[in-house]
Enzyme design. Structure first.
Site, PDB file in Angstrom:
ATOM      1  N   PRO A   1       0.995  -1.297  -0.172  1.00 50.32           N
ATOM      2  CA  PRO A   1       0.121  -0.115  -0.270  1.00 50.32           C
ATOM      3  C   PRO A   1       0.890   1.244  -0.034  1.00 50.32           C
ATOM      4  O   PRO A   1       1.727   1.205   0.782  1.00 50.32           O
ATOM      5  CB  PRO A   1      -0.856   0.069   1.230  1.00 50.32           C
ATOM      6  CG  PRO A   1      -0.660  -1.591   1.926  1.00 50.32           C
ATOM      7  CD  PRO A   1       0.479  -2.076   1.211  1.00 50.32           C
ATOM      8  N   GLU A   2       0.570   2.100  -0.814  1.00 45.51           N
ATOM      9  CA  GLU A   2       1.227   3.348  -0.618  1.00 45.51           C
ATOM     10  C   GLU A   2       0.694   4.344   0.165  1.00 45.51           C
ATOM     11  O   GLU A   2      -0.562   4.149   0.653  1.00 45.51           O
ATOM     12  CB  GLU A   2       1.356   3.947  -2.178  1.00 45.51           C
ATOM     13  CG  GLU A   2       2.001   2.939  -3.020  1.00 45.51           C
ATOM     14  CD  GLU A   2       2.672   3.471  -4.578  1.00 45.51           C
ATOM     15  OE1 GLU A   2       2.859   4.816  -4.474  1.00 45.51           O
ATOM     16  OE2 GLU A   2       3.038   2.783  -5.256  1.00 45.51           O
TER      17      GLU A   2
ATOM     18  N   LYS B   1       3.637   5.253   5.233  1.00 46.27           N
ATOM     19  CA  LYS B   1       2.871   3.991   5.167  1.00 46.27           C
ATOM     20  C   LYS B   1       2.304   3.497   6.647  1.00 46.27           C
ATOM     21  O   LYS B   1       1.987   2.100   6.536  1.00 46.27           O
ATOM     22  CB  LYS B   1       3.806   2.947   4.591  1.00 46.27           C
ATOM     23  CG  LYS B   1       4.085   3.381   2.989  1.00 46.27           C
ATOM     24  CD  LYS B   1       5.072   2.588   2.338  1.00 46.27           C
ATOM     25  CE  LYS B   1       5.535   3.088   1.057  1.00 46.27           C
ATOM     26  NZ  LYS B   1       6.436   2.202   0.223  1.00 46.27           N
TER      27      LYS B   1
END
Ligand SMILES: [Zn+2]
Length: 285
Positions: free
Chosen positions: A2-3, A55
């Site tokens: 996930p960014e 993150k």
């Protein structure tokens, strides 16, 4: 992985579901978290806010503790109504926070620490808001100075350093280089201060565009000729270069190239026509 935009949207959704409501239950498969909850029950406390930091996702409790989680490659948070069927098996549940209205379930969350305000401030792995491209406190000039300090490294690798720019991940890395016309393999030392500032500005703009209320769940950097739809799930329809090896560049028609880059062997996409090396040399890909 996930960014920053994904974490931001997750934090927003969790905050809306949980904030201000009394916690009715807390469970975890992590012994340190259950021990914390045994000593200082979270039930009866409220979630004061859910904060994205690069993150990392921080859940602040009214008793003063903060649960810091990192998804790495596999983790995710889901929100369910009580009694609603879960979309992942119960065996993958690592953390469960319950209120009367919602359940927040952390599946396969591989990193989870309970922090005090003091230990949170001391944790150097969790980025400060000033280096998070999505934070209102983001300092672009300081970010540009941090990029320039990595003169001997390739720009696309430097964009991934979370202590330089928190929130930029591998997809955005290639997209930022494309929209600024920078070859991802050029050394930062070959870039002008204006080019560095341009890359930082593009990072902030592209990631921010993906956390707008109508931005949907997938990353979009390319609007195309039509307005982008909020439900586009095909990455090929929404990105300039990422995932498009061999397909024609949306600007010049040259085939997009793909190559593994850097010490962490991350995949990079670029257009050799729009993103030439400054000395005219060719990058194999
Ligand atoms: Zn091109």
């Amino acid at each position: 992985m996930p960014e920053g935009d994904t974490i931001f949207r997750t934090a927003r959704a969790l905050g809306r579901a949980l904030a201000g409501k009394p916690i009715t239950g807390f469970r975890s498969t992590y012994p340190l978290l259950t021990r914390f909850n045994d000593d200082t029950p979270l039930a009866g406390q409220t979630v004061e806010g859910v904060e994205p930091r690069g993150k990392w996702l921080l859940i602040h409790f009214s008793g003063g503790a903060t649960l810091a989680t990192h998804m790495l490659m596999s983790g995710s948070w889901h929100i369910y109504r009580p009694g609603e069927r879960w979309q992942k098996p119960r065996s993958q549940m690592r953390i469960l926070i319950e209120t009367a209205e919602y359940l927040a379930v952390g599946f396969h969350v591989p990193v989870a620490h309970m922090h005090t305000a003091q230990s949170l401030a001391r944790d150097t792995k969790i980025p400060r808001p000033a280096i998070d491209v999505l934070s209102a406190e983001f300092d672009a000039q300081a970010a540009a100075r941090r990029v320039l300090a990595h003169g001997g490294e390739e720009i696309a690798d430097v964009l991934l350093h979370q202590e330089v720019l928190a929130g930029v991940g591998n997809e955005f890395k290639s997209e930022i280089c494309f929209v600024t016309g920078l070859n991802p393999f050029r050394l930062v030392s070959t870039m002008t201060p204006e080019q560095v500032a341009g890359a930082v500005a593009a990072a902030q703009k592209l990631v921010a565009a993906n956390v707008l209320e109508d931005s949907g769940e997938s990353t979009v950097t390319y609007g195309g000729r039509r307005r982008r739809t909020t439900h586009a799930t095909d990455p090929g329809a929404s990105l300039w270069v990422y995932g498009r090896a061999g397909e024609p560049c949306r600007r010049c028609g040259e085939p997009i190239r793909r190559r593994i880059q850097g010490p962490d062997a991350r995949v990079t996409f670029w257009c050799p026509g729009c993103q030439p090396m400054p000395d005219g040399s060719e990058i194999d890909g």
